[in-house]
Motif scaffolding. Structure first.
Motif, PDB file in Angstrom:
ATOM      1  N   ASN A  68     -38.255 -17.603  11.233  1.00 16.48           N
ATOM      2  CA  ASN A  68     -39.566 -17.159  10.744  1.00 16.48           C
ATOM      3  C   ASN A  68     -39.879 -15.741  11.215  1.00 16.48           C
ATOM      4  O   ASN A  68     -41.022 -15.376  11.433  1.00 16.48           O
ATOM      5  CB  ASN A  68     -40.662 -18.118  11.184  1.00 16.48           C
ATOM      6  N   GLY A  69     -38.828 -14.926  11.337  1.00 15.75           N
ATOM      7  CA  GLY A  69     -38.992 -13.572  11.855  1.00 15.75           C
ATOM      8  C   GLY A  69     -39.484 -12.561  10.843  1.00 15.75           C
ATOM      9  O   GLY A  69     -39.498 -11.355  11.139  1.00 15.75           O
ATOM     10  N   GLY A  70     -39.896 -12.999   9.679  1.00 11.00           N
ATOM     11  CA  GLY A  70     -40.397 -12.109   8.639  1.00 11.00           C
ATOM     12  C   GLY A  70     -40.922 -12.924   7.476  1.00 11.00           C
ATOM     13  O   GLY A  70     -41.073 -14.149   7.579  1.00 11.00           O
ATOM     14  N   PRO A  71     -41.217 -12.283   6.342  1.00 17.53           N
ATOM     15  CA  PRO A  71     -41.727 -13.010   5.176  1.00 17.53           C
ATOM     16  C   PRO A  71     -40.777 -14.127   4.746  1.00 17.53           C
ATOM     17  O   PRO A  71     -39.554 -14.008   4.867  1.00 17.53           O
ATOM     18  CB  PRO A  71     -41.820 -11.923   4.104  1.00 17.53           C
ATOM     19  N   LEU A  72     -41.353 -15.216   4.237  1.00 16.97           N
ATOM     20  CA  LEU A  72     -40.565 -16.340   3.738  1.00 16.97           C
ATOM     21  C   LEU A  72     -40.039 -15.977   2.351  1.00 16.97           C
ATOM     22  O   LEU A  72     -40.819 -15.784   1.410  1.00 16.97           O
ATOM     23  CB  LEU A  72     -41.426 -17.596   3.674  1.00 16.97           C
ATOM     24  N   LEU A  73     -38.726 -15.887   2.215  1.00 16.52           N
ATOM     25  CA  LEU A  73     -38.095 -15.421   0.973  1.00 16.52           C
ATOM     26  C   LEU A  73     -37.526 -16.609   0.206  1.00 16.52           C
ATOM     27  O   LEU A  73     -36.358 -16.950   0.327  1.00 16.52           O
ATOM     28  CB  LEU A  73     -36.993 -14.411   1.303  1.00 16.52           C
ATOM     29  N   ILE A  74     -38.373 -17.249  -0.612  1.00 16.35           N
ATOM     30  CA  ILE A  74     -37.910 -18.405  -1.379  1.00 16.35           C
ATOM     31  C   ILE A  74     -37.434 -18.004  -2.774  1.00 16.35           C
ATOM     32  O   ILE A  74     -36.701 -18.745  -3.421  1.00 16.35           O
ATOM     33  CB  ILE A  74     -38.996 -19.492  -1.481  1.00 16.35           C
ATOM     34  N   ASN A  75     -37.877 -16.836  -3.255  1.00 18.34           N
ATOM     35  CA  ASN A  75     -37.493 -16.329  -4.570  1.00 18.34           C
ATOM     36  C   ASN A  75     -36.951 -14.917  -4.439  1.00 18.34           C
ATOM     37  O   ASN A  75     -37.298 -14.183  -3.514  1.00 18.34           O
ATOM     38  CB  ASN A  75     -38.697 -16.296  -5.527  1.00 18.34           C
ATOM     39  N   ALA A  76     -36.078 -14.539  -5.377  1.00 12.52           N
ATOM     40  CA  ALA A  76     -35.549 -13.179  -5.451  1.00 12.52           C
ATOM     41  C   ALA A  76     -35.696 -12.699  -6.888  1.00 12.52           C
ATOM     42  O   ALA A  76     -35.251 -13.384  -7.820  1.00 12.52           O
ATOM     43  CB  ALA A  76     -34.081 -13.136  -5.020  1.00 12.52           C
ATOM     44  N   ARG A  77     -36.308 -11.567  -7.095  1.00 13.54           N
ATOM     45  CA  ARG A  77     -36.566 -11.047  -8.442  1.00 13.54           C
ATOM     46  C   ARG A  77     -35.278 -10.504  -9.064  1.00 13.54           C
ATOM     47  O   ARG A  77     -34.592  -9.669  -8.463  1.00 13.54           O
ATOM     48  CB  ARG A  77     -37.629  -9.960  -8.410  1.00 13.54           C
TER      49      ARG A  77
END
Length: 220
Positions: A68-77
């Motif tokens: 959890n060291g940064g934004p939660l990246l569940i999607n990639a554009r």
């Protein structure tokens, strides 16, 4: 955008569908309310061998000091995936497939309470989303992580949300997995207008603690 999904497919059916070798620690199914940071079954291809593996839904860049060291990246554009430092190597080298029953999206009308919808394939077949993955390692601990690739919504989806997961047909799987050479960028596009079925569901799914098949029940 995809922030919640349902996975009801038996692992045996997924293994047969993809001709994949299953891992021993796949997450339990069915799960009608799959939330970010939980493990999901993901199909990868390693030297031509397809594998069904568990991965954390929430991509962890290698520079994060903790999950959890940064934004939660569940999607990639899809439009920027090849340039973003977090995703560009995975986009070239580590693409995967996420077979699901469908996904939830919330329609927002001004200040009104967001209303949840469930989206699935029109023909009732499993919905297979394009993804990317990588292993994150810190102090000897390794976590396999993934994100779903999204693109601009087609006209049907745009009535609910402006983004949609990249949904692939069986003909696209070898190219996305890297088994059929280069050119995966050309299949990062929105689904055909008639490909998906939409129905409103109850607001119970707004809670990440909600569970059970009734979450998929349509309401007027």
């Amino acid at each position: 955008m995809c922030g919640r999904m349902a996975i009801t497919l038996p692992h045996e059916a997924v293994v047969e569908m993809f001709g994949a070798v299953p891992a021993n620690d796949l997450p339990d199914t069915p799960n009608y309310n799959v939330c970010p940071t939980v493990n999901v079954p993901v199909v990868t291809s390693d030297d031509g061998v397809r594998r069904l593996r568990p991965m954390r839904w929430g991509f962890i860049p290698h520079w994060y000091k903790k999950p959890n060291g940064g934004p939660l990246l569940i999607n990639a554009r899809a439009e920027t995936i090849a340039e973003k430092p977090a995703f560009r190597a995975a986009c070239r080298e580590r693409r995967c497939l996420l077979p699901v029953t469908g996904f939830y999206e919330w329609y927002r009308d001004g200040d009104a309470k967001p209303l949840p919808w469930f989206i699935q394939r029109q023909d009732g077949e499993p919905l297979v989303m394009a993804g990317i993955w990588q292993d994150w390692e810190q102090d000897g601990a390794v976590i396999s992580t993934c994100a779903i690739v999204t693109t601009g919504a087609n006209e049907a989806m745009a009535r609910i949300h402006h983004r949609i997961p990249v949904i692939l047909t069986a003909e696209d799987w070898p190219l996305w997995l890297g088994e059929a050479g280069k050119g995966a960028s050309k299949i990062m596009k929105s689904a055909p207008e008639d490909a998906l079925l939409f129905h409103r569901v109850g607001t119970e799914v707004n809670s990440n603690r909600a569970a059970g098949a009734t979450l998929l029940d349509p309401i007027a």
